[in-house]
Design a protein around this motif. Structure first.
Motif, PDB file in Angstrom:
ATOM      1  N   THR A 104       0.856  -1.182   0.000  1.00 11.06           N
ATOM      2  CA  THR A 104       0.000   0.000   0.000  1.00 11.06           C
ATOM      3  C   THR A 104       0.897   1.240   0.000  1.00 11.06           C
ATOM      4  OG1 THR A 104      -1.615  -1.223   1.337  1.00 11.06           O
ATOM      5  CG2 THR A 104      -1.895   1.170   1.194  1.00 11.06           C
ATOM      6  N   TYR A 154       0.856   5.348   0.088  1.00 13.00           N
ATOM      7  CA  TYR A 154       0.012   6.496   0.437  1.00 13.00           C
ATOM      8  C   TYR A 154       0.514   7.745  -0.266  1.00 13.00           C
ATOM      9  CZ  TYR A 154      -1.627   3.331   4.063  1.00 13.00           C
ATOM     10  OH  TYR A 154      -2.154   2.257   4.723  1.00 13.00           O
ATOM     11  N   SER A 155      -0.369   8.743  -0.414  1.00 15.75           N
ATOM     12  CA  SER A 155      -0.014   9.992  -1.088  1.00 15.75           C
ATOM     13  C   SER A 155       1.127  10.718  -0.376  1.00 15.75           C
ATOM     14  CB  SER A 155      -1.235  10.904  -1.214  1.00 15.75           C
ATOM     15  OG  SER A 155      -1.748  11.213   0.070  1.00 15.75           O
ATOM     16  N   SER A 156       1.305  10.465   0.905  1.00 14.55           N
ATOM     17  CA  SER A 156       2.392  11.101   1.657  1.00 14.55           C
ATOM     18  C   SER A 156       3.741  10.459   1.348  1.00 14.55           C
ATOM     19  CB  SER A 156       2.124  10.970   3.160  1.00 14.55           C
ATOM     20  OG  SER A 156       2.165   9.600   3.547  1.00 14.55           O
ATOM     21  N   GLY A 157       3.714   9.352   0.612  1.00 19.58           N
ATOM     22  CA  GLY A 157       4.953   8.644   0.298  1.00 19.58           C
ATOM     23  C   GLY A 157       5.200   7.455   1.227  1.00 19.58           C
TER      24      GLY A 157
END
Length: 138
Positions: free
Chosen positions: A11, A13-16
């Motif tokens: 997975t 996430y957009s935060s990296g």
């Protein structure tokens, strides 16, 4: 031949941030629904044999084997001989050899049955069949 030992979910996430977690806790039904019908029927028979052994301590292996094949054939809506064929001819075994290998596997005497299945997975369903076999026959 390489054998799949585990699968993971990745997975991002957009935060990296990245999270990797093992794919586990699937029910037997979920695992079986993803494999070939041949392996599904064989593994369903093994699960039925396990249940019948637990419920019928005084019943012979031959009778449990026969009862399991009958029950699974009814569940799948196929002939008794269809299930028998999956465990015998399609694995290059006779009925006695199949029964002996299954019960020796279930009694932790020999891994031969599991290995026989892994050696006979279909080319097009190799991954899902291997996962099902390793999950059900753990």
């Amino acid at each position: 031949m390489d054998t799949i030992l585990a699968k993971y979910e990745l997975t991002v996430y957009s935060s990296g941030k990245v999270n990797i977690s093992p794919l586990e806790n699937f029910s037997n039904d979920e695992v079986l629904s993803k494999c070939s019908s041949r392996i599904q029927q064989i593994l369903s028979t093994i699960n039925t044999i396990k249940t019948l052994v637990a419920e019928n301590h005084d019943t012979s292996d031959a009778e449990i084997y026969t009862n399991a094949l009958k029950k699974v054939s009814e569940e799948f809506g196929v002939n008794f001989t269809t299930i028998s064929d999956k465990l015998t001819r399609q694995l290059n075994l006779n009925s006695e050899e199949a029964r002996t290998m299954i019960f020796e596997y279930l009694r932790n005497i020999s891994p031969e049955f599991k290995n026989k299945l892994l050696d006979n997975v279909g080319k097009n369903t190799k991954e899902s069949d291997t996962i099902a076999i390793n999950t059900i026959l753990n």
